[in-house]
Design an enzyme around this catalytic site. Structure first.
Site, PDB file in Angstrom:
ATOM      1  CB  THR A  72      -1.660  -7.650   1.888  1.00 25.89           C
ATOM      2  OG1 THR A  72      -1.017  -8.234   0.753  1.00 25.89           O
ATOM      3  CG2 THR A  72      -2.073  -8.735   2.858  1.00 25.89           C
ATOM      4  CG  HIS A 201       4.597  -3.289  -4.764  1.00 28.06           C
ATOM      5  ND1 HIS A 201       4.874  -4.489  -5.364  1.00 28.06           N
ATOM      6  CD2 HIS A 201       3.551  -3.519  -3.937  1.00 28.06           C
ATOM      7  CE1 HIS A 201       4.045  -5.415  -4.894  1.00 28.06           C
ATOM      8  NE2 HIS A 201       3.228  -4.850  -4.027  1.00 28.06           N
ATOM      9  CB  CYS A 325       1.521 -14.569  -2.451  1.00 31.20           C
ATOM     10  SG  CYS A 325       1.247 -12.817  -2.642  1.00 31.20           S
TER      11      CYS A 325
HETATM   12  C1  LIG Z   1      -4.712  -8.427  -7.092  1.00 32.78           C
HETATM   13  C2  LIG Z   1      -3.761  -8.219  -5.960  1.00 32.78           C
HETATM   14  N1  LIG Z   1      -4.242  -7.900  -4.752  1.00 32.78           N
HETATM   15  C3  LIG Z   1      -3.436  -7.695  -3.698  1.00 32.78           C
HETATM   16  C4  LIG Z   1      -2.077  -7.817  -3.808  1.00 32.78           C
HETATM   17  C5  LIG Z   1      -1.209  -7.590  -2.607  1.00 32.78           C
HETATM   18  O1  LIG Z   1      -0.633  -6.298  -2.643  1.00 32.78           O
HETATM   19  P1  LIG Z   1       0.647  -5.956  -1.745  1.00 32.78           P
HETATM   20  O2  LIG Z   1       1.774  -6.762  -2.278  1.00 32.78           O
HETATM   21  O3  LIG Z   1       0.840  -4.484  -1.918  1.00 32.78           O
HETATM   22  O4  LIG Z   1       0.293  -6.293  -0.333  1.00 32.78           O
HETATM   23  C6  LIG Z   1      -1.509  -8.175  -5.045  1.00 32.78           C
HETATM   24  C7  LIG Z   1      -0.049  -8.394  -5.179  1.00 32.78           C
HETATM   25  O5  LIG Z   1       0.403  -9.410  -5.687  1.00 32.78           O
HETATM   26  C8  LIG Z   1      -2.390  -8.379  -6.148  1.00 32.78           C
HETATM   27  O6  LIG Z   1      -1.915  -8.718  -7.348  1.00 32.78           O
END
Ligand SMILES: Cc1ncc(COP(=O)(O)O)c(C=O)c1O
Length: 380
Positions: A72, A201, A325
């Site tokens: 993110t 992760h 999310c």
């Molecule tokens: C394509 C994609 N981008 C960004 C993210 C966000 O990553 P993080 O959870 O490390 O912030 C995710 C996580 O669900 C994702 O699948």
């Protein structure tokens, strides 16, 4: 009853040995990497080693790798950082309607700030089109952000072609490779990728660390303010145990890539063969020949996501209706809406199953049997 995890695209368990590799760093490397004394130098050395290994994993050099708190933050940094630093070159940004919310919501914020954002459509197979991109690209475009692999459908986007198209254009090319990293060979320089997001992760590393690769030529404003860490691009004391965990997880996924891809393809086959044998009605979303091995998105006509997920959970099977999310809310998937139209039942009767370290052929088969009997019951 065994609980079976089919939600690795949301997050994955830690790979074998990763926790064990992090503990001595927590215990033994106590300095701040910015300190000049011996404790600081030891921390800096370790951080640099992890940075170098992770940069090499995508064909980048270590100066181009910025540690972040995850995907993110890296997406936010790529979009906001580039937009703010490139205002003298133009104010047009191109992305797609099916991006992760880390990109989409950041693009919407930039729109409110006065940037013009074009959201490319996707076709029914979940793919953006190069022709569409070519048509909307202008001399004013400063950034194109298209994800490498969609997190709900697993569909691999035409990243090499986009890189080729933008090679001689001022616009930087950012790709969110969170769901591609560790499964697909990536070489940022060969593929003309200027910025790339990854997170630990999803590949068996710790939560709370990721990286943004930014080519040396990219000028980017910081989005947070403080110290001069990460070459003044991302302030804050670095998380060295997490960097070590990320490095090890990355080494493991790169070394085992071919075998894992083969294994996960087998899991997909087990799932769909079981559904076919059980005689339930289902359809795969997204171009099947263009998806990563880990993700399969399946529509079950005559059902709905809430009933499916609740019953799967009661039977011990964990899956998801799409992005982690938005799981828990009952909004139709924005990705499937983009593919089929917002009123299509597919947007509310589809489930994402995603494979990884917690799976075996036996537990995938067991999950498939439980899923098939639930779908049968719900549609009878
Ligand atoms: C394509 C994609 N981008 C960004 C993210 C966000 O990553 P993080 O959870 O490390 O912030 C995710 C996580 O669900 C994702 O699948």
């Amino acid at each position: 009853m065994e609980a079976i995890y089919l939600d690795h695209a949301a997050t994955s368990p830690m790979a074998k040995g990763v926790v064990e590799a992090m503990i001595p760093v927590y215990e033994g490397i106590i300095g701040n990497a910015s300190s000049v004394h011996s404790f600081g130098r030891k921390a800096r050395q370790q951080l640099d080693a992890s940075r170098q290994a992770l940069a090499a994993s995508i064909g980048a050099n270590e100066k181009e790798l910025i540690f972040t708190s995850g995907g993110t933050e890296a997406d936010n940094m790529a979009l906001v950082g580039v937009a703010e630093a490139s205002q003298d070159k133009g104010n047009h940004i191109i992305t797609s309607v099916q991006e992760h919310h880390a990109t989409l919501h950041t693009a919407e914020k930039l729109e409110k700030q006065g940037f013009r954002v074009t959201y490319l459509p996707v076709n029914e197979k979940g793919l953006v089109s190069i022709q569409d991109l070519e048509e909307v690209l202008t001399d004013d475009t400063i950034l194109v952000s298209i994800m490498y692999v969609n997190n709900e459908t697993g569909v691999i986007q035409p990243v090499a072609e986009i890189g080729e198209l933008l090679k001689n254009h001022q616009a930087y090319f950012h790709t969110d490779a969170v769901q591609a990293y560790g499964l697909i060979d990536i070489n940022v320089h060969e593929q003309n990728i200027d910025l790339l997001t990854a997170t630990a992760h999803k590949i068996g590393g710790p939560k709370g660390i990721g990286f943004l690769y930014a080519n040396e030529k990219v000028s980017m404003s910081p989005i947070q303010f403080g110290g001069e860490q990460e070459r003044k691009r991302r302030p804050g004391t670095e998380n060295i145990p997490a960097a070590v965990g990320f490095e090890l997880a990355s080494n493991i996924v790169l070394e085992t890539k071919a075998a894992r891809n083969q294994q996960y393809q087998k899991y997909k086959q087990i799932l769909t063969d079981t559904f076919t044998e059980a005689g339930i009605d289902f359809a795969i979303n997204g171009e099947p020949g263009k998806t990563v091995s880990t993700i399969i998105n399946i529509s079950f006509p005559g059902t709905n996501v809430e009933a499916l997920l609740a019953n799967f959970d009661l039977s011990g099977v964990a899956a998801s209706s799409g992005s982690a999310c938005t799981a828990g809310s009952i909004e139709p998937s924005h990705v499937l809406s983009a593919m089929y139209g917002p009123d299509n039942p597919v947007t509310t009767n589809s489930i994402r199953f995603s494979f990884g370290l917690a799976n075996t052929e036996d537990n995938v088969k067991e999950a498939a049997d439980r899923i098939a009997s639930i779908v049968k019951r719900l549609t009878s």
